[in-house]
Design a protein around this motif. Structure first.
Motif, PDB file in Angstrom:
ATOM      1  N   VAL A 235     -26.309 -26.405  38.637  1.00 36.24           N
ATOM      2  CA  VAL A 235     -26.170 -27.311  39.781  1.00 36.24           C
ATOM      3  C   VAL A 235     -25.118 -28.374  39.501  1.00 36.24           C
ATOM      4  O   VAL A 235     -24.261 -28.682  40.338  1.00 36.24           O
ATOM      5  CB  VAL A 235     -27.526 -27.954  40.143  1.00 36.24           C
ATOM      6  CG1 VAL A 235     -27.344 -29.037  41.213  1.00 36.24           C
ATOM      7  CG2 VAL A 235     -28.499 -26.889  40.629  1.00 36.24           C
ATOM      8  N   LEU A 236     -25.153 -28.937  38.288  1.00 38.16           N
ATOM      9  CA  LEU A 236     -24.152 -29.936  37.934  1.00 38.16           C
ATOM     10  C   LEU A 236     -22.758 -29.318  37.883  1.00 38.16           C
ATOM     11  O   LEU A 236     -21.766 -29.954  38.292  1.00 38.16           O
ATOM     12  CB  LEU A 236     -24.501 -30.557  36.581  1.00 38.16           C
ATOM     13  CG  LEU A 236     -23.567 -31.677  36.085  1.00 38.16           C
ATOM     14  CD1 LEU A 236     -23.495 -32.819  37.101  1.00 38.16           C
ATOM     15  CD2 LEU A 236     -24.029 -32.194  34.720  1.00 38.16           C
ATOM     16  N   ALA A 237     -22.664 -28.064  37.421  1.00 34.13           N
ATOM     17  CA  ALA A 237     -21.367 -27.385  37.383  1.00 34.13           C
ATOM     18  C   ALA A 237     -20.807 -27.185  38.788  1.00 34.13           C
ATOM     19  O   ALA A 237     -19.578 -27.198  38.982  1.00 34.13           O
ATOM     20  CB  ALA A 237     -21.512 -26.038  36.673  1.00 34.13           C
TER      21      ALA A 237
ATOM     22  N   ALA B 230     -15.862 -24.529  27.067  1.00 35.45           N
ATOM     23  CA  ALA B 230     -17.195 -24.015  26.707  1.00 35.45           C
ATOM     24  C   ALA B 230     -18.112 -24.016  27.921  1.00 35.45           C
ATOM     25  O   ALA B 230     -18.914 -23.101  28.131  1.00 35.45           O
ATOM     26  CB  ALA B 230     -17.795 -24.854  25.584  1.00 35.45           C
ATOM     27  N   GLY B 231     -18.012 -25.078  28.750  1.00 37.20           N
ATOM     28  CA  GLY B 231     -18.820 -25.148  29.963  1.00 37.20           C
ATOM     29  C   GLY B 231     -18.472 -24.044  30.940  1.00 37.20           C
ATOM     30  O   GLY B 231     -19.359 -23.461  31.582  1.00 37.20           O
ATOM     31  N   LEU B 232     -17.167 -23.744  31.054  1.00 36.35           N
ATOM     32  CA  LEU B 232     -16.749 -22.647  31.940  1.00 36.35           C
ATOM     33  C   LEU B 232     -17.323 -21.313  31.461  1.00 36.35           C
ATOM     34  O   LEU B 232     -17.762 -20.493  32.262  1.00 36.35           O
ATOM     35  CB  LEU B 232     -15.215 -22.574  31.984  1.00 36.35           C
ATOM     36  CG  LEU B 232     -14.507 -23.674  32.783  1.00 36.35           C
ATOM     37  CD1 LEU B 232     -13.006 -23.633  32.526  1.00 36.35           C
ATOM     38  CD2 LEU B 232     -14.796 -23.501  34.281  1.00 36.35           C
ATOM     39  N   ALA B 233     -17.314 -21.100  30.151  1.00 33.43           N
ATOM     40  CA  ALA B 233     -17.866 -19.861  29.607  1.00 33.43           C
ATOM     41  C   ALA B 233     -19.358 -19.767  29.892  1.00 33.43           C
ATOM     42  O   ALA B 233     -19.877 -18.706  30.267  1.00 33.43           O
ATOM     43  CB  ALA B 233     -17.601 -19.787  28.110  1.00 33.43           C
ATOM     44  N   LEU B 234     -20.071 -20.891  29.715  1.00 36.63           N
ATOM     45  CA  LEU B 234     -21.511 -20.880  29.967  1.00 36.63           C
ATOM     46  C   LEU B 234     -21.830 -20.705  31.446  1.00 36.63           C
ATOM     47  O   LEU B 234     -22.799 -20.034  31.791  1.00 36.63           O
ATOM     48  CB  LEU B 234     -22.144 -22.177  29.452  1.00 36.63           C
ATOM     49  CG  LEU B 234     -23.656 -22.317  29.700  1.00 36.63           C
ATOM     50  CD1 LEU B 234     -24.422 -21.202  29.014  1.00 36.63           C
ATOM     51  CD2 LEU B 234     -24.147 -23.684  29.235  1.00 36.63           C
TER      52      LEU B 234
ATOM     53  N   GLU C 249     -22.005 -17.036  32.498  1.00 36.53           N
ATOM     54  CA  GLU C 249     -23.169 -16.380  31.911  1.00 36.53           C
ATOM     55  C   GLU C 249     -24.470 -16.929  32.491  1.00 36.53           C
ATOM     56  O   GLU C 249     -25.435 -16.185  32.714  1.00 36.53           O
ATOM     57  CB  GLU C 249     -23.164 -16.567  30.389  1.00 36.53           C
ATOM     58  CG  GLU C 249     -21.993 -15.907  29.677  1.00 36.53           C
ATOM     59  CD  GLU C 249     -21.986 -14.400  29.843  1.00 36.53           C
ATOM     60  OE1 GLU C 249     -23.090 -13.814  29.998  1.00 36.53           O
ATOM     61  OE2 GLU C 249     -20.896 -13.806  29.852  1.00 36.53           O
ATOM     62  N   ALA C 250     -24.511 -18.233  32.738  1.00 36.02           N
ATOM     63  CA  ALA C 250     -25.733 -18.853  33.264  1.00 36.02           C
ATOM     64  C   ALA C 250     -26.062 -18.333  34.650  1.00 36.02           C
ATOM     65  O   ALA C 250     -27.222 -18.038  34.959  1.00 36.02           O
ATOM     66  CB  ALA C 250     -25.587 -20.375  33.279  1.00 36.02           C
ATOM     67  N   PHE C 251     -25.052 -18.223  35.515  1.00 37.48           N
ATOM     68  CA  PHE C 251     -25.291 -17.709  36.863  1.00 37.48           C
ATOM     69  C   PHE C 251     -25.842 -16.282  36.800  1.00 37.48           C
ATOM     70  O   PHE C 251     -26.789 -15.928  37.503  1.00 37.48           O
ATOM     71  CB  PHE C 251     -24.008 -17.746  37.693  1.00 37.48           C
ATOM     72  CG  PHE C 251     -23.717 -19.084  38.298  1.00 37.48           C
ATOM     73  CD1 PHE C 251     -24.641 -19.703  39.126  1.00 37.48           C
ATOM     74  CD2 PHE C 251     -22.511 -19.724  38.047  1.00 37.48           C
ATOM     75  CE1 PHE C 251     -24.374 -20.950  39.690  1.00 37.48           C
ATOM     76  CE2 PHE C 251     -22.235 -20.972  38.607  1.00 37.48           C
ATOM     77  CZ  PHE C 251     -23.168 -21.588  39.427  1.00 37.48           C
ATOM     78  N   ALA C 252     -25.242 -15.456  35.935  1.00 35.46           N
ATOM     79  CA  ALA C 252     -25.696 -14.063  35.817  1.00 35.46           C
ATOM     80  C   ALA C 252     -27.120 -14.003  35.276  1.00 35.46           C
ATOM     81  O   ALA C 252     -27.955 -13.221  35.758  1.00 35.46           O
ATOM     82  CB  ALA C 252     -24.742 -13.283  34.914  1.00 35.46           C
TER      83      ALA C 252
END
Length: 301
Positions: free
Chosen positions: A11-13, A60-64, A67-70
């Motif tokens: 959500v923050l992203a 690093a946040g972009l990478a996460l 993966e987090a959405f998936a």
């Protein structure tokens, strides 16, 4: 990582602002900030750059984020799947059946399952009645369609179907053109029987009915499948008593003739282990089968 922190992160992203993200999550800003700091500590990576107006994702946040959405989508899918299984709308149902069920409504039952329980994966196993009972007791199948006049001890069930036996004769048989016959007229013929091991109830019923008609049948062959019975009769090997629905096999060379005053019925019971009814999928399937059985009416003689 726990799912709650990943949801906060995604959500923050998306919002790129702590205040807006906290409002969307229905919580105050400090718990959100604390959860993000915990997540960064667990991953040993900085996920956001912060300033007074907004936040931006680090590499690093972009990478996460991807993966987090998936991962969260997969978790939601798992939750839906588990709920569907718990509600009896999904899962696997293992069904035992004898070959004659193909002419006694099994295709219609499968069509009902496909329409009303489309997420349940049906696994069919063709088996004799004795083998089905043993498989149910060993939890190798969930329910079965067995031949007999009652539900076996230790199982639950109901009569799904009943119909009279008819004479199955070779098309060249001396009685093949008769509209009805008496069982005693077959006293001198060789018989093809459904084997005792596969269905003791059928075997004993046929033998007992012949004895009541005044003769002991001369059994030439015993086979494991009803279509094999009809096939052997069609080839001229002998005669048989078969459930009336076998007429629908339309096998060339065999004719089916009603028999006077035998009173013998072919019955099929749907059975299962009673303690398995905690499985909502099994309970739903039994409900559909029972509803179809109630619409079949009483057996016509």
């Amino acid at each position: 990582m726990d799912v709650r922190k990943l949801r906060y992160f995604t959500v923050l992203a998306e919002e790129k602002h702590f205040g807006r993200a906290a409002k969307k999550l229905s919580l105050s800003q400090p718990p959100l900030s604390y959860a993000i700091k915990q997540l960064e500590s667990e991953l040993d990576a900085r996920l956001f750059t912060r300033n007074t107006r907004a936040v931006e994702l680090t590499p690093a946040g972009l990478a996460l984020r991807n993966e987090a959405f998936a991962l969260l989508r997969r978790i939601d899918e798992i939750k839906r799947q588990v709920r569907s299984v718990a509600d009896g709308q999904a899962g696997v149902l293992r069904v035992g059946f004898g070959g004659s069920m193909l002419y006694r409504g099994l295709p219609d039952i499968l069509a009902d399952f496909s329409k009303k329980l489309p997420l349940i994966d049906i696994k069919l196993r063709e088996m004799g009645s004795v083998d089905q009972i043993e498989a149910i007791q060993r939890d190798e199948i969930d329910l079965g369609f067995i031949h007999g006049h009652e539900t076996p001890a230790g199982l639950d069930g109901f009569r799904y179907h009943a119909e009279p036996f008819v004479a199955c004769l070779p098309a060249t048989h001396r009685l093949a053109k008769q509209k009805r016959i008496k069982l005693a007229q077959l006293a001198q013929d060789d018989f093809v029987l459904f084997q005792r091991r596969g269905s003791p109830a059928y075997y004993e019923s046929i033998i007992g009915t012949c004895l009541a008609a005044g003769f002991a049948p001369r059994v030439r062959h015993e086979v494991a499948i009803w279509l094999s019975v009809v096939s052997l009769v069609a080839s001229g090997t002998g005669v048989a008593l078969v459930p009336r629905s076998l007429r629908n096999s339309a096998l060339a060379g065999a004719v089916f003739i009603p028999i006077d005053q035998t009173g013998i019925l072919s019955e099929t019971h749907c059975v299962w282990k009673p303690e398995r009814l905690v499985d909502a999928g099994l309970a739903n399937a039994i409900g559909l089968i029972r509803a179809r059985a109630s619409g079949r009416g009483k057996p016509q003689r």
